[in-house]
Scaffold this motif. Sequence first.
Motif, PDB file in Angstrom:
ATOM      1  N   UNK A  80       1.226  -1.240   0.362  1.00 17.66           N
ATOM      2  CA  UNK A  80      -0.187  -0.103   0.437  1.00 17.66           C
ATOM      3  C   UNK A  80       0.586   1.011  -0.450  1.00 17.66           C
ATOM      4  N   UNK A  81       2.164   1.147   0.673  1.00 15.59           N
ATOM      5  CA  UNK A  81       2.831   2.409   0.185  1.00 15.59           C
ATOM      6  C   UNK A  81       3.780   2.685  -0.619  1.00 15.59           C
ATOM      7  N   UNK A  82       3.348   1.932  -1.788  1.00 18.77           N
ATOM      8  CA  UNK A  82       4.554   1.565  -2.253  1.00 18.77           C
ATOM      9  C   UNK A  82       4.136   2.117  -3.798  1.00 18.77           C
ATOM     10  N   UNK A  83       3.107   2.144  -4.521  1.00 18.59           N
ATOM     11  CA  UNK A  83       1.799   2.754  -5.444  1.00 18.59           C
ATOM     12  C   UNK A  83       0.150   3.414  -4.392  1.00 18.59           C
ATOM     13  N   UNK A  84      -0.224   3.842  -5.962  1.00 17.48           N
ATOM     14  CA  UNK A  84      -0.816   4.303  -5.300  1.00 17.48           C
ATOM     15  C   UNK A  84      -2.822   3.660  -5.269  1.00 17.48           C
ATOM     16  N   UNK A  85      -2.751   3.173  -4.554  1.00 21.26           N
ATOM     17  CA  UNK A  85      -4.116   2.553  -4.258  1.00 21.26           C
ATOM     18  C   UNK A  85      -5.473   3.197  -4.595  1.00 21.26           C
ATOM     19  N   UNK A  86      -5.816   4.578  -4.369  1.00 19.63           N
ATOM     20  CA  UNK A  86      -6.662   4.961  -4.954  1.00 19.63           C
ATOM     21  C   UNK A  86      -6.835   5.583  -6.270  1.00 19.63           C
ATOM     22  N   UNK A  87      -6.114   5.280  -6.361  1.00 20.01           N
ATOM     23  CA  UNK A  87      -5.880   5.469  -8.958  1.00 20.01           C
ATOM     24  C   UNK A  87      -7.367   4.477  -9.231  1.00 20.01           C
ATOM     25  N   UNK A  88      -7.971   4.900  -9.746  1.00 18.62           N
ATOM     26  CA  UNK A  88      -8.446   2.952 -10.341  1.00 18.62           C
ATOM     27  C   UNK A  88      -7.316   3.482 -11.924  1.00 18.62           C
ATOM     28  N   UNK A  89      -7.634   2.141 -11.992  1.00 23.49           N
ATOM     29  CA  UNK A  89      -7.044   1.651 -13.570  1.00 23.49           C
ATOM     30  C   UNK A  89      -5.465   2.479 -14.129  1.00 23.49           C
ATOM     31  N   UNK A  90      -4.871   2.931 -13.070  1.00 18.12           N
ATOM     32  CA  UNK A  90      -3.427   3.823 -13.445  1.00 18.12           C
ATOM     33  C   UNK A  90      -2.619   3.543 -12.588  1.00 18.12           C
ATOM     34  N   UNK A  91      -1.156   4.106 -12.335  1.00 24.28           N
ATOM     35  CA  UNK A  91      -0.457   4.310 -11.406  1.00 24.28           C
ATOM     36  C   UNK A  91      -0.045   4.985 -12.281  1.00 24.28           C
ATOM     37  N   UNK A  92       0.258   6.500 -12.127  1.00 19.27           N
ATOM     38  CA  UNK A  92       1.718   7.838 -12.928  1.00 19.27           C
ATOM     39  C   UNK A  92       0.445   7.453 -14.944  1.00 19.27           C
ATOM     40  N   UNK A  93       1.658   7.436 -15.543  1.00 12.53           N
ATOM     41  CA  UNK A  93       1.011   7.671 -16.934  1.00 12.53           C
ATOM     42  C   UNK A  93       0.957   6.194 -17.260  1.00 12.53           C
ATOM     43  N   UNK A  94       0.995   5.142 -16.636  1.00 13.27           N
ATOM     44  CA  UNK A  94       0.433   3.491 -17.136  1.00 13.27           C
ATOM     45  C   UNK A  94      -0.486   3.502 -16.323  1.00 13.27           C
ATOM     46  N   UNK A  95      -1.569   3.708 -17.538  1.00 12.25           N
ATOM     47  CA  UNK A  95      -3.128   4.010 -17.651  1.00 12.25           C
ATOM     48  C   UNK A  95      -4.068   2.572 -18.319  1.00 12.25           C
ATOM     49  N   UNK A  96      -4.549   1.725 -17.440  1.00 12.21           N
ATOM     50  CA  UNK A  96      -5.393   0.726 -18.001  1.00 12.21           C
ATOM     51  C   UNK A  96      -5.811  -0.505 -17.417  1.00 12.21           C
ATOM     52  N   UNK A  97      -6.487  -1.032 -17.302  1.00 14.79           N
ATOM     53  CA  UNK A  97      -7.017  -2.107 -16.505  1.00 14.79           C
ATOM     54  C   UNK A  97      -6.437  -3.042 -16.469  1.00 14.79           C
ATOM     55  N   UNK A  98      -5.248  -3.281 -17.202  1.00 10.69           N
ATOM     56  CA  UNK A  98      -3.904  -3.639 -16.716  1.00 10.69           C
ATOM     57  C   UNK A  98      -3.323  -3.730 -15.569  1.00 10.69           C
ATOM     58  N   UNK A  99      -3.350  -2.338 -14.922  1.00 12.04           N
ATOM     59  CA  UNK A  99      -2.443  -1.686 -14.500  1.00 12.04           C
ATOM     60  C   UNK A  99      -3.050  -1.394 -13.168  1.00 12.04           C
ATOM     61  N   UNK A 100      -4.314  -2.373 -12.739  1.00  8.91           N
ATOM     62  CA  UNK A 100      -5.360  -2.142 -11.693  1.00  8.91           C
ATOM     63  C   UNK A 100      -4.632  -2.432 -10.477  1.00  8.91           C
ATOM     64  N   UNK A 101      -5.040  -2.164  -9.266  1.00  9.09           N
ATOM     65  CA  UNK A 101      -4.957  -2.688  -7.770  1.00  9.09           C
ATOM     66  C   UNK A 101      -5.404  -3.457  -7.675  1.00  9.09           C
ATOM     67  N   UNK A 102      -4.326  -4.143  -7.112  1.00  8.68           N
ATOM     68  CA  UNK A 102      -5.626  -5.707  -6.468  1.00  8.68           C
ATOM     69  C   UNK A 102      -4.531  -6.478  -5.574  1.00  8.68           C
ATOM     70  N   UNK A 103      -5.357  -7.226  -4.853  1.00 13.98           N
ATOM     71  CA  UNK A 103      -4.859  -8.076  -4.334  1.00 13.98           C
ATOM     72  C   UNK A 103      -5.615  -9.668  -4.793  1.00 13.98           C
ATOM     73  N   UNK A 104      -4.794 -10.788  -4.532  1.00 15.65           N
ATOM     74  CA  UNK A 104      -6.001 -11.934  -5.653  1.00 15.65           C
ATOM     75  C   UNK A 104      -5.628 -12.647  -4.380  1.00 15.65           C
ATOM     76  N   UNK A 105      -6.477 -12.480  -3.512  1.00 20.90           N
ATOM     77  CA  UNK A 105      -6.267 -14.049  -2.200  1.00 20.90           C
ATOM     78  C   UNK A 105      -6.398 -15.373  -2.578  1.00 20.90           C
ATOM     79  N   UNK A 106      -5.618 -16.048  -1.362  1.00 21.57           N
ATOM     80  CA  UNK A 106      -5.637 -17.822  -2.517  1.00 21.57           C
ATOM     81  C   UNK A 106      -6.129 -18.130  -1.087  1.00 21.57           C
ATOM     82  N   UNK A 107      -6.858 -17.445   0.381  1.00 19.99           N
ATOM     83  CA  UNK A 107      -7.422 -18.289   0.999  1.00 19.99           C
ATOM     84  C   UNK A 107      -8.497 -17.329   1.821  1.00 19.99           C
ATOM     85  N   UNK A 108      -9.584 -17.853   2.286  1.00 17.02           N
ATOM     86  CA  UNK A 108     -10.109 -16.868   3.370  1.00 17.02           C
ATOM     87  C   UNK A 108      -9.538 -15.489   3.992  1.00 17.02           C
ATOM     88  N   UNK A 109      -8.520 -16.515   4.841  1.00 17.14           N
ATOM     89  CA  UNK A 109      -7.741 -16.176   5.257  1.00 17.14           C
ATOM     90  C   UNK A 109      -6.846 -14.347   5.089  1.00 17.14           C
TER      91      UNK A 109
END
Length: 187
Positions: A80-109
């Motif tokens: 969370x501190x090394x990218x902008x988790x409030x920017x939808x589908x972009x990080x800086x000049x990188x724009x598009x859904x491929x640059x979205x912020x996501x946590x892909x969880x492998x279990x409920x924990x």
Amino acid sequence: MKDNTKIRVATFAGGCFWCTEAVFKRLNGVKEVVSGYTGGNVENPTYREICTGTTGHAEAVQITYDPTIIRFEELMEIFFVTHDPTSLNRQGNDVGTQYRSAIFYSDNWQKERAEELIAILDADKVFKNKIVTEVVPLEVFYKAENEHQDYYDSNRKQPYCQFIINPKIGHLKKYYQHKLKTPDVSI
């Protein structure tokens, strides 16, 4: 035989995977970081395909770590501190859904820890805007092409590395020096 019961995997998308990989591979307790694609609807996508924004994939990293050395919660904090988790589908000049912020969880924990942390960060107004990081189940992770693995360490003189990744590494060194594997004096 080595006991692998202590090894866990976390999968994060925080913009360009070159940046995310460079940050996490420096942490003590992280065994491996692999750049790849997940969250989409095309089997075995290529970098060229995901750059079109039509495959649904995010550039992501899969982090293999030892939770007795570094906890999942610590990995998320650094995420969370090394990218902008409030920017939808972009990080800086990188724009598009491929640059979205996501946590892909492998279990409920993992899902519960991610949702709890996001709720705390939003409630405490840590960021000026609301967090848009997706918390979604990990389905399939596809390893990116070889030229995308260890990109930062192989291309430090490249302008993108100097202007985009170096500041992230500098931030990591400033606030998480105690979590780093070894001093990295190159920047």
